[in-house]
Design an enzyme around this catalytic site. Structure first.
Site: not given
Ligand code: AMP
Ligand code: TRP
Length: 343
Positions: A114, A206, A209
Site C-alpha cells: 500500500k 487479487k 476495491k
Molecule cells: P477489506 O476490504 O480490505 O476491509 O477486506 C475485508 C475482508 O474481505 C477481509 O477479511 C479480507 O481478507 C477479505 N477480502 C478482501 N479481498 C478479498 C479477495 N480478493 N478474496 C477473498 N477475500 C478478500
C-alpha cells in the site's frame, strides 16, 4: 486458561465492496452467527490510514453496514457497529504500539504494497495498522477471526502481540488474578473455496476495491447486466475446463472462476468440475452468470433498500456500539490494572 469462543471480524468502509469481500469474509460471517457469539465491525479508523473524503465516508460506513444486513447478519443476535464509536479500540492499540516491535511491523507485506515506492509519505497509521487490528480483536478477547487469505500475516502479528503481552506482564497478570494468560491467541478462520478471489482481468492479482478497472471486480451493488458483462469479459485461456482439480494448476483464471462458482454454489471445485468438466468457457460463463445474478442480485437490491433509510442504519450502529463499549470497557479496565495505571 480457557477463553470463551468469540468471533470478531472487520471490513473497511473504503467503497466498492466486491465479490471477494463477500465470499472471503461476509458470507462466512453469516454462516458463523448461528453457532457463535459474533462481533462484526465496520473499521472506519482503519479506513483513514489512507485519505477518505469526509463527505463520502459516512455513506461508505453505512454501505458496509447495509451489506452486512443484506447478506443476512442479524444485528440483534450479533454486535454490529463502527469502530470509531468505541474509543477502547484506539486506546488498546496504543498499548500494543508499545508491545509490538518495529522489526515485526517492518515485515508486513500489506504496508509495503500500500505504501508503494513513496514510503516516506505514507501515514504512520498505515504503518501501525496491524496493532490497531490486534486491538480490535483482543479488546473483546475474541478467539476466532474469519478473514480472507490476505489477512493471514496480520493475524499472525495479532497472535504475537497477545503472546508478548501475556509474557511481558505475566507476573502482574497473575497478581491481579487473571490466571496465566490475559489474552487468547486469536485463530484465523481462512476456509472454503474462495479465500483469495482474483481479479477478473488478471488471474495473478487479487480482486480489490482499489483496482482502477471496474471490470476487474463484481461489486455487490452491480445489477444483472453489469454482472453478465463482467463475467463475459473475464479473462480465460483457450482450453475447455479440465475434468479434475489437478487440471486447474497453472491456469489461474480458470481456477478463479471455478472457485467463485464453487463458493457461490456452496460446493467445491471438484463438484463444479464434475458438472462442467470439458465444457467450453462460453457455456460455463453463462451458468456462472445465472448463479452470480441469483445470489448477488437480491443482496444488491436489499442494500439499496436499506440505504434509503440512513437513520435506521445509524440506529443499528449506535445500538451495537453501546453493547461493544461495555465489553471493551471491561477489558480496558483490566488492561490498565495489569499495566499498572492508576484509575
Ligand atoms: P477489506 O476490504 O480490505 O476491509 O477486506 C475485508 C475482508 O474481505 C477481509 O477479511 C479480507 O481478507 C477479505 N477480502 C478482501 N479481498 C478479498 C479477495 N480478493 N478474496 C477473498 N477475500 C478478500
Ligand atoms: N485488516 C482487515 C482488512 O483490510 C480489516 C480488519 C480490521 C480486520 N480489523 C480487523 C479483520 C480485525 C479482522 C479482524 O481486510
Amino acid at each position: 486458561m480457557k477463553f470463551k469462543e468469540l468471533i470478531f471480524s472487520g471490513v473497511q468502509p473504503t467503497g466498492n465492496l466486491h465479490l471477494g469481500n463477500y465470499l472471503g469474509a461476509i458470507k462466512r460471517f453469516v454462516e458463523l452467527q448461528d453457532r457463535f457469539d459474533c462481533i462484526y465491525c465496520v473499521v472506519d479508523l482503519h479506513a483513514i490510514t489512507v485519505w477518505q473524503e469526509p463527505s463520502e465516508l459516512p455513506h461508505a460506513i453505512r454501505e458496509v453496514t447495509a451489506a452486512f444486513l443484506a447478506c443476512g447478519i442479524d444485528p440483534r443476535k450479533n454486535t454490529v457497529f463502527n469502530q470509531s464509536q468505541v474509543a477502547e479500540h484506539a486506546e488498546l492499540a496504543w498499548i500494543f504500539n508499545c508491545v509490538a516491535r518495529l522489526g515485526w511491523l517492518n515485515r508486513m507485506t500489506q504496508f509495503k504494497e500500500k505504501a508503494g515506492k513513496d514510503r516516506e509519505n505514507a501515514s504512520i497509521g498505515l504503518y501501525a495498522y496491524p496493532t490497531l487490528m490486534a486491538a480490535d480483536i483482543l479488546v473483546y478477547r475474541a478467539t476466532h477471526v474469519p478473514v480472507g487469505e490476505d489477512q493471514k500475516q496480520h493475524l499472525e502479528l495479532s497472535r504475537d502481540i497477545a503472546q508478548k503481552f501475556n509474557n511481558d506482564f505475566s507476573q502482574s497478570i497473575r497478581d491481579k488474578g487473571f490466571g496465566d494468560a490475559f489474552f487468547p491467541l486469536p485463530e484465523p478462520l481462512i476456509t472454503g473455496e474462495a479465500t483469495r478471489v482474483m481479479s477478473l482481468r488478471d488471474g495473478s492479482k487479487k480482486m480489490s476495491k482499489s483496482d482502477a478497472s471496474d471490470f476487474s471486480r463484481i461489486n455487490l451493488t452491480d445489477d444483472a447486466d453489469a454482472i453478465a458483462q463482467k463475467i463475459r469479459r473475464a479473462k480465460t485461456d483457450p482450453e475447455p475446463l479440465p475434468s479434475d482439480e489437478k487440471g486447474l494448476a497453472s491456469r489461474p483464471e480458470a481456477d478463479n472462476l471455478v472457485g467463485i462458482y464453487a463458493a457461490l454454489a456452496d460446493t467445491d471445485r471438484a463438484g463444479v468440475l464434475k458438472q462442467f468438466g470439458n465444457a467450453q468457457f462460453s457455456t460455463f460463463k453463462a451458468a456462472l452468470t445465472d448463479l452470480a445474478v441469483a445470489k448477488l442480485g437480491p443482496i444488491g437490491a436489499e442494500m439499496k433498500r436499506l440505504l434509503h433509510d440512513p437513520a435506521a442504519i445509524d440506529a443499528v450502529l449506535a445500538d451495537g456500539a453501546e453493547r461493544a463499549r461495555k465489553l471493551a470497557g471491561q477489558t480496558m479496565n483490566a488492561v490498565k490494572d495489569v499495566v499498572g495505571f492508576v484509575r
